[in-house]
Design an enzyme around this catalytic site. Sequence first.
Site, PDB file in Angstrom:
ATOM      1  N   PHE A 198       0.859  -1.183   0.000  1.00  0.00           N
ATOM      2  CA  PHE A 198       0.000   0.000   0.000  1.00  0.00           C
ATOM      3  C   PHE A 198       0.900   1.239   0.000  1.00  0.00           C
ATOM      4  O   PHE A 198       1.860   1.313   0.771  1.00  0.00           O
ATOM      5  CB  PHE A 198      -0.885  -0.028   1.247  1.00  0.00           C
ATOM      6  CG  PHE A 198      -1.974   0.989   1.238  1.00  0.00           C
ATOM      7  CD1 PHE A 198      -3.121   0.807   0.484  1.00  0.00           C
ATOM      8  CD2 PHE A 198      -1.854   2.152   1.990  1.00  0.00           C
ATOM      9  CE1 PHE A 198      -4.136   1.751   0.480  1.00  0.00           C
ATOM     10  CE2 PHE A 198      -2.873   3.105   1.987  1.00  0.00           C
ATOM     11  CZ  PHE A 198      -4.002   2.905   1.232  1.00  0.00           C
TER      12      PHE A 198
ATOM     13  N   ASP B  77       2.010  -5.073   8.665  1.00  0.00           N
ATOM     14  CA  ASP B  77       0.832  -4.214   8.556  1.00  0.00           C
ATOM     15  C   ASP B  77      -0.381  -5.142   8.413  1.00  0.00           C
ATOM     16  O   ASP B  77      -0.452  -5.935   7.471  1.00  0.00           O
ATOM     17  CB  ASP B  77       0.971  -3.292   7.330  1.00  0.00           C
ATOM     18  CG  ASP B  77      -0.170  -2.289   7.226  1.00  0.00           C
ATOM     19  OD1 ASP B  77      -1.276  -2.590   7.723  1.00  0.00           O
ATOM     20  OD2 ASP B  77       0.034  -1.208   6.641  1.00  0.00           O
TER      21      ASP B  77
ATOM     22  N   TYR C  91     -10.791   1.160  10.659  1.00  0.00           N
ATOM     23  CA  TYR C  91     -12.021   1.476   9.910  1.00  0.00           C
ATOM     24  C   TYR C  91     -12.360   0.493   8.796  1.00  0.00           C
ATOM     25  O   TYR C  91     -13.327   0.680   8.099  1.00  0.00           O
ATOM     26  CB  TYR C  91     -11.951   2.901   9.339  1.00  0.00           C
ATOM     27  CG  TYR C  91     -10.712   3.222   8.529  1.00  0.00           C
ATOM     28  CD1 TYR C  91     -10.587   2.797   7.224  1.00  0.00           C
ATOM     29  CD2 TYR C  91      -9.672   3.963   9.081  1.00  0.00           C
ATOM     30  CE1 TYR C  91      -9.455   3.089   6.483  1.00  0.00           C
ATOM     31  CE2 TYR C  91      -8.539   4.264   8.348  1.00  0.00           C
ATOM     32  CZ  TYR C  91      -8.434   3.822   7.043  1.00  0.00           C
ATOM     33  OH  TYR C  91      -7.319   4.110   6.315  1.00  0.00           O
ATOM     34  N   LYS C  92     -11.534  -0.557   8.625  1.00  0.00           N
ATOM     35  CA  LYS C  92     -11.835  -1.525   7.561  1.00  0.00           C
ATOM     36  C   LYS C  92     -12.681  -2.657   8.157  1.00  0.00           C
ATOM     37  O   LYS C  92     -13.835  -2.430   8.502  1.00  0.00           O
ATOM     38  CB  LYS C  92     -10.535  -2.004   6.929  1.00  0.00           C
ATOM     39  CG  LYS C  92      -9.869  -0.870   6.133  1.00  0.00           C
ATOM     40  CD  LYS C  92      -8.480  -1.196   5.630  1.00  0.00           C
ATOM     41  CE  LYS C  92      -7.936  -0.006   4.845  1.00  0.00           C
ATOM     42  NZ  LYS C  92      -6.487  -0.042   4.690  1.00  0.00           N
TER      43      LYS C  92
ATOM     44  N   ARG D 281     -12.147  -4.690  -7.159  1.00  0.00           N
ATOM     45  CA  ARG D 281     -11.877  -5.342  -5.879  1.00  0.00           C
ATOM     46  C   ARG D 281     -13.169  -5.514  -5.087  1.00  0.00           C
ATOM     47  O   ARG D 281     -13.943  -4.567  -4.945  1.00  0.00           O
ATOM     48  CB  ARG D 281     -10.875  -4.504  -5.075  1.00  0.00           C
ATOM     49  CG  ARG D 281     -10.405  -5.179  -3.802  1.00  0.00           C
ATOM     50  CD  ARG D 281      -9.406  -4.321  -3.067  1.00  0.00           C
ATOM     51  NE  ARG D 281     -10.073  -3.243  -2.351  1.00  0.00           N
ATOM     52  CZ  ARG D 281      -9.494  -2.498  -1.403  1.00  0.00           C
ATOM     53  NH1 ARG D 281      -8.222  -2.694  -1.102  1.00  0.00           N
ATOM     54  NH2 ARG D 281     -10.162  -1.551  -0.793  1.00  0.00           N
TER      55      ARG D 281
HETATM   56  C1  LIG Z   1      -5.802   1.164   4.514  1.00  0.00           C
HETATM   57  C2  LIG Z   1      -4.338   0.993   4.698  1.00  0.00           C
HETATM   58  C3  LIG Z   1      -3.585   1.945   5.374  1.00  0.00           C
HETATM   59  C4  LIG Z   1      -4.252   3.205   5.831  1.00  0.00           C
HETATM   60  O1  LIG Z   1      -3.426   4.092   6.431  1.00  0.00           O
HETATM   61  P1  LIG Z   1      -4.049   5.436   7.061  1.00  0.00           P
HETATM   62  O2  LIG Z   1      -2.954   6.038   7.786  1.00  0.00           O
HETATM   63  O3  LIG Z   1      -5.240   5.031   7.871  1.00  0.00           O
HETATM   64  O4  LIG Z   1      -4.529   6.268   5.899  1.00  0.00           O
HETATM   65  C5  LIG Z   1      -2.243   1.678   5.580  1.00  0.00           C
HETATM   66  N1  LIG Z   1      -1.672   0.548   5.134  1.00  0.00           N
HETATM   67  C6  LIG Z   1      -2.384  -0.379   4.442  1.00  0.00           C
HETATM   68  C7  LIG Z   1      -1.722  -1.619   3.968  1.00  0.00           C
HETATM   69  C8  LIG Z   1      -3.727  -0.177   4.197  1.00  0.00           C
HETATM   70  O5  LIG Z   1      -4.430  -1.078   3.511  1.00  0.00           O
END
Ligand SMILES: *Cc1c(COP(=O)(O)O)cnc(C)c1O
Length: 412
Positions: A125, A197, A222-223, A371
């Site tokens: 990401f 992560d 939030y996911k 997705r």
């Molecule tokens: C959604 C996501 C993030 C989100 O990071 P924020 O700091 O909340 O914007 C980070 N890493 C991964 C792999 C994600 O999927």
Amino acid sequence: MTDRNDALNLDREDKLAPLRDEFRLREGLIYLDGNSLGPMQACVAQRVQQCLEKEWAQDLIASWNTAGWYRLPQTVGAKIASLVGAGADDVAVTDSTSVNLFKVLAAAISMCPDRRVIVSERSNFPTDLYIAEGLAEFAGKGHELRLIDSTDELAGAIDADVAAVMLTHVNYRTGEVHDMPDVTRRAHEAGAVMVWDLAHSAGALPVDLAGADADFAIGCGYKYLNGGPGAPAFVYVAPRLQADVSQPLSGWFGHRAPFEMKPSFEAATTIHRFLTGTPPVLSLVALDAALDIWDRVSMEEIREKSVKLCELFIELVETRCGGHGLSLASPRDTARRGSQVCFAHADAFPIMQALIARGVVGDFRAPDILRFGFAPLYVRFADVYDAVEHLRDILDTQEWRQERFMVKGAVT
Ligand SMILES: *Cc1c(COP(=O)(O)O)cnc(C)c1O
């Protein structure tokens, strides 16, 4: 699977089916995007309302003690800990995933002062890679990112120059899962520190951080955890490291005794050391309430249903939407796939817009990915069936070619 009745039968047999009633999902919506933003539960609105009206409006500053605000980073952390195989005192909820990554990655590289390489994946990401780039530059010691292009390259990339291996357990785009114990062991054998992560893992599939002997982990509220837009994120630090590793955002909430108001920083010897400033109480109480549903279900039950939903989706897309140029972009092997399924298509963007217009919400990920996330708490087998029927119809009729489906918003 021959028809919709088979899907309805699967829903009737599904022990998790009643949990969907907790969510405020409007009738007719097929929500396959809980891996971007989980939906709201009725109890969350009530809890936030209580925090606003009683704890804040009436009790004001006393609520830091009387309503447990001060301890929220830990109490919410303990709830998440049980979902990711961590001890109750080893997870804190604070800041965003990006900021927590900065903290743990800085801690990780400080543990290997003679090494200069951070290993990650080009397909990680973006924020993870950006944070690592920013940290490497800020550290000012010539740290570099070594990015691999496939899992096969991982073993070769982890050598004696590597300070930290930073990977996302479930790839945000393809859903491919890394073998957490195996990769962690490789990192440790090479003398490197392992950072995971868990943005697409927590609440999506069983994770055993302690069992894998991970050093650090971070993840998203939030996911799959349904904490609401911009919910605070979590941070895990192995108990064997908590008293000794330091992180650079040494704010007062990470102090051994914040309210002694000392002029110089003395770090807490617990997970508190990874806190920085005053926690976002409204967001924390929302996440706190959202997590209660996990008391009613085990991660094994979640995984079992997730696998069935994903397999049904793949089977239906491949049997009903053939000849339209869709190709599976997620691993076919269930054991190597998280709780999402992706298909690649040259016109993925307008196709997803056409699906969304019909109330089937997934998302588009550049450059060519459709997705679909399958959150077992609220996605039904009939939703999977109906989503594929909409997709088939959109492709058969070429509905997606309409001009209105070509317009891109700021957030895709
Ligand atoms: C959604 C996501 C993030 C989100 O990071 P924020 O700091 O909340 O914007 C980070 N890493 C991964 C792999 C994600 O999927």
